[in-house]
Design a protein around this motif. Structure first.
Motif, PDB file in Angstrom:
ATOM      1  N   PHE A  68      10.840 109.636  57.870  1.00 14.96           N
ATOM      2  CA  PHE A  68       9.893 108.578  57.508  1.00 14.96           C
ATOM      3  C   PHE A  68       9.371 108.879  56.115  1.00 14.96           C
ATOM      4  O   PHE A  68       9.299 110.030  55.691  1.00 14.96           O
ATOM      5  CB  PHE A  68       8.768 108.417  58.537  1.00 14.96           C
ATOM      6  CG  PHE A  68       7.879 109.607  58.723  1.00 14.96           C
ATOM      7  CD1 PHE A  68       8.298 110.707  59.459  1.00 14.96           C
ATOM      8  CD2 PHE A  68       6.602 109.626  58.190  1.00 14.96           C
ATOM      9  CE1 PHE A  68       7.473 111.807  59.642  1.00 14.96           C
ATOM     10  CE2 PHE A  68       5.760 110.711  58.368  1.00 14.96           C
ATOM     11  CZ  PHE A  68       6.202 111.813  59.097  1.00 14.96           C
ATOM     12  N   ALA A  69       9.062 107.782  55.408  1.00 14.11           N
ATOM     13  CA  ALA A  69       8.665 107.932  54.001  1.00 14.11           C
ATOM     14  C   ALA A  69       7.160 107.787  53.867  1.00 14.11           C
ATOM     15  O   ALA A  69       6.527 107.003  54.566  1.00 14.11           O
ATOM     16  CB  ALA A  69       9.358 106.886  53.151  1.00 14.11           C
ATOM     17  N   ILE A  70       6.609 108.543  52.936  1.00 11.83           N
ATOM     18  CA  ILE A  70       5.248 108.303  52.460  1.00 11.83           C
ATOM     19  C   ILE A  70       5.411 107.930  51.002  1.00 11.83           C
ATOM     20  O   ILE A  70       5.967 108.693  50.216  1.00 11.83           O
ATOM     21  CB  ILE A  70       4.374 109.541  52.674  1.00 11.83           C
ATOM     22  CG1 ILE A  70       4.257 109.788  54.191  1.00 11.83           C
ATOM     23  CG2 ILE A  70       2.997 109.344  52.026  1.00 11.83           C
ATOM     24  CD1 ILE A  70       3.393 110.933  54.584  1.00 11.83           C
ATOM     25  N   LYS A  71       4.989 106.734  50.680  1.00 11.60           N
ATOM     26  CA  LYS A  71       5.257 106.182  49.348  1.00 11.60           C
ATOM     27  C   LYS A  71       3.960 106.133  48.538  1.00 11.60           C
ATOM     28  O   LYS A  71       2.949 105.616  49.008  1.00 11.60           O
ATOM     29  CB  LYS A  71       5.831 104.769  49.501  1.00 11.60           C
ATOM     30  CG  LYS A  71       6.509 104.227  48.263  1.00 11.60           C
ATOM     31  CD  LYS A  71       5.632 103.351  47.399  1.00 11.60           C
ATOM     32  CE  LYS A  71       5.188 102.076  48.051  1.00 11.60           C
ATOM     33  NZ  LYS A  71       6.174 101.032  47.981  1.00 11.60           N
ATOM     34  N   VAL A  72       4.000 106.693  47.354  1.00 17.82           N
ATOM     35  CA  VAL A  72       2.855 106.718  46.450  1.00 17.82           C
ATOM     36  C   VAL A  72       3.153 105.760  45.299  1.00 17.82           C
ATOM     37  O   VAL A  72       4.128 105.950  44.579  1.00 17.82           O
ATOM     38  CB  VAL A  72       2.632 108.148  45.904  1.00 17.82           C
ATOM     39  CG1 VAL A  72       1.509 108.151  44.879  1.00 17.82           C
ATOM     40  CG2 VAL A  72       2.353 109.120  47.039  1.00 17.82           C
ATOM     41  N   ASP A 308       9.363 100.742  53.099  1.00 17.20           N
ATOM     42  CA  ASP A 308       9.539 101.987  52.345  1.00 17.20           C
ATOM     43  C   ASP A 308      10.347 102.999  53.143  1.00 17.20           C
ATOM     44  O   ASP A 308      11.255 103.641  52.618  1.00 17.20           O
ATOM     45  CB  ASP A 308       8.164 102.557  51.966  1.00 17.20           C
ATOM     46  CG  ASP A 308       7.415 101.609  51.046  1.00 17.20           C
ATOM     47  OD1 ASP A 308       8.036 101.094  50.101  1.00 17.20           O
ATOM     48  OD2 ASP A 308       6.216 101.371  51.286  1.00 17.20           O
ATOM     49  N   THR A 309      10.002 103.150  54.415  1.00 19.15           N
ATOM     50  CA  THR A 309      10.756 104.092  55.245  1.00 19.15           C
ATOM     51  C   THR A 309      12.215 103.649  55.354  1.00 19.15           C
ATOM     52  O   THR A 309      13.136 104.469  55.262  1.00 19.15           O
ATOM     53  CB  THR A 309      10.099 104.229  56.630  1.00 19.15           C
ATOM     54  OG1 THR A 309       8.917 105.014  56.482  1.00 19.15           O
ATOM     55  CG2 THR A 309      11.022 104.898  57.644  1.00 19.15           C
ATOM     56  N   ALA A 310      12.442 102.346  55.504  1.00 17.00           N
ATOM     57  CA  ALA A 310      13.815 101.863  55.675  1.00 17.00           C
ATOM     58  C   ALA A 310      14.646 102.089  54.410  1.00 17.00           C
ATOM     59  O   ALA A 310      15.805 102.518  54.474  1.00 17.00           O
ATOM     60  CB  ALA A 310      13.799 100.380  56.044  1.00 17.00           C
ATOM     61  N   ILE A 311      14.061 101.822  53.249  1.00 17.83           N
ATOM     62  CA  ILE A 311      14.862 101.964  52.024  1.00 17.83           C
ATOM     63  C   ILE A 311      15.075 103.444  51.696  1.00 17.83           C
ATOM     64  O   ILE A 311      16.142 103.847  51.215  1.00 17.83           O
ATOM     65  CB  ILE A 311      14.218 101.185  50.842  1.00 17.83           C
ATOM     66  CG1 ILE A 311      15.224 100.960  49.710  1.00 17.83           C
ATOM     67  CG2 ILE A 311      12.997 101.878  50.288  1.00 17.83           C
ATOM     68  CD1 ILE A 311      15.885  99.644  49.737  1.00 17.83           C
ATOM     69  N   ALA A 312      14.067 104.274  51.993  1.00 13.90           N
ATOM     70  CA  ALA A 312      14.219 105.711  51.758  1.00 13.90           C
ATOM     71  C   ALA A 312      15.298 106.279  52.670  1.00 13.90           C
ATOM     72  O   ALA A 312      16.145 107.080  52.242  1.00 13.90           O
ATOM     73  CB  ALA A 312      12.891 106.433  51.988  1.00 13.90           C
TER      74      ALA A 312
END
Lengths: 330, 330
Positions: A68-72, A308-312
């Motif tokens: 899972f992504a954490i996007k800043v 974000d999680t999907a694209i990462a």
């Protein structure tokens, strides 16, 4: 000691471009969000008026995805004066099983650009009329370019109109995009003329006052409003939210806080506990999208952590296949 | 293209250790927070019950510091079964002027451990009695070790007691810390005996029920409660919050949501709009700390983003001086 993959923007550009497959990935992620099990907390938002900046942090945990992504996402709006882009940022990918950092995606906002455009593609897929002779783009920046590409992956648009406050930039957009898109792109005389002539309109501006008036609505029009993503912004006349036949948003809680629902609530036109249909539920087939060519429809996009999680996740899988990235032991 | 410095845990361990200077840095950051100008949004918190995990994201913008940190702290509590640590994470440092990513600190939670212990040092500095013959540590984990070190940097403790639910781990702690700290460390018969014999008690547990009873309070006692940092935790009998002469917290909003104030409000002992003194205001000299050896005092620490930005800023400055880190162009 864990092995962490560091991916640069240029490497990520080799992994992910705006294609129909990416729109499929975002549509599937939306569907997962609607089907339950996804954990997506509210956006962490930090306003920094002293430097004309802001930072948003978005995330979502999607069961079944490896990470899972954490996007800043920082936006520092004095940067152009320094020759730097306003928008930047990165994504951190954490293992869905252990929470251990698996990768750092130094994308400078590139993956956000792509997943944002792909959400526009999903909105068009489920909400635009089938036949789109003329589409209209309001705004002339990067998303105006990417959203046009995403729309053309979904519909056989014959002609694109563009309108922006800066006529020279609109002219430049038209010249350039005629080449890029391979269809005629021309500058509209006004936003009103653009809306009246189009079957699909996409707004991609940082406007604080509406750029679309409810009086311009006409049967068979779909609007995707993707510019408004913070509490001071507003692209759409709030009356559109009550006059359209179908209004969907990517996430009700976010649209209420930072999207077009906020203005409509403030104007007393809809209730703060309104439950509008969500594009994720439409993507999952749980709620109908457009069901006639004559409907007037609106989709408000604020941008969600699940994108974000999907694209990462997609970028990491492709990077691994291609052997890209610098491995760091930490 | 920006140049981003990637720092590993082992490099960061060469830059920052728990010293009085680090406690000074955290005290100064607290003071800045109290003096205004710092932007510190609420914690982004994601609960992941399906994998027995949680993720917190903390940040703070501190005017005058070159960078601000966004800290990602995952806790996945099934990890020990897999031979992995529960706590991990990293910090991202962004330029305070442009928002552009300047460094990624792959610390696996190390800097969080240090800044958390240093906050305990600040609490002791301003709130512990001057004379501490006996101190008591409740809990036997990593913070129990670091908090003891931080306390000894502030007070000439002669004897340390330890108590934990697992007697073997308490015994191991006592044996090991006698060597590490250079003072006798012994296992207390009970938490009650420990509290009654100590002038300073530090609680470092993930307890969900109080480990300290208000009936054990005595004149000249200071308690630092650093274990409770999420809404299901609670280390301190809520009656302590009304019976102590001085109760301070690191951040009222956080203590109400995820600290010891939450339980006291729930028990009806304090109001939800209680304004307790904050350790940052005490650090800034705006509010008095302990003013007699006889007072009974409590400090509740939940962990703040300003500590993260301060420790990241310090680590980056030292890393630059030492020439540490891998530079990535992105």
């Amino acid at each position: 000691m864990a092995e962490i993959s560091i991916l640069t923007e240029s490497e990520l550009r080799q992994c992910v471009r705006l294609t129909k497959e990416v729109t499929d990935v975002i549509a599937a992620a939306f569907a997962r969000l609607a089907q339950g099990g996804v954990v997506m907390p509210p956006v962490l938002s930090m306003e920094l008026p002293q430097v004309n900046g802001e930072v948003d942090v978005k995330t979502a945990y999607v069961p079944g995805m490896d990470n899972f992504a954490i996007k800043v996402s920082p936006g520092f709006f004095n940067n152009p004066l320094k020759g730097l882009p306003s928008l930047n940022g990165l994504m951190v990918a954490l293992s869905a099983e252990t929470g251990i950092v698996s990768a750092v995606l130094l994308d400078n906002g590139y993956l956000t650009d792509i997943r944002t455009a792909a959400a526009g593609g999903v909105a068009a897929r489920f909400m635009a009329p089938q036949r789109v002779e003329t589409a209209g783009m309001i705004g002339t920046g990067l998303q105006a370019r990417l959203q046009a590409q995403a729309l053309l992956l979904e519909r056989n648009v014959e002609h694109l109109l563009v309108w922006g406050r800066d006529a020279a930039r609109a002219r430049q957009y038209a010249d350039e995009q005629t080449q890029v898109l391979g269809i005629p792109v021309s500058v509209a005389d006004s936003a009103e003329a653009l809306v009246k002539a189009s079957q699909v309109v996409i707004t991609t501006t940082p406007a604080k006052e509406p750029v679309i008036d409810a009086d311009w609505l006409h049967p068979g029009l779909h609007i995707t409003a993707m510019g408004c993503d913070s509490p001071e912004k507003n692209e759409i006349d709030p009356r559109v939210l009550v006059q359209a036949d179908l209004v969907a948003v990517d996430r009700v809680s976010q649209s209420l806080e930072r999207g077009e629902m906020r203005t409509a609530v403030k104007a007393g036109l809809i209730d703060a506990d309104s439950i509008l249909p969500e594009l994720p539920a439409i993507s999952a087939g749980l709620v109908p999208g457009r069901h006639s060519e004559e409907q007037i429809t609106l989709c408000d996009l604020t941008g969600t952590g699940v994108q974000d999680t999907a694209i990462a996740d997609l970028a990491l899988r492709i990077a691994r296949q291609k052997g890209l990235g610098t491995l760091i032991e930490s």
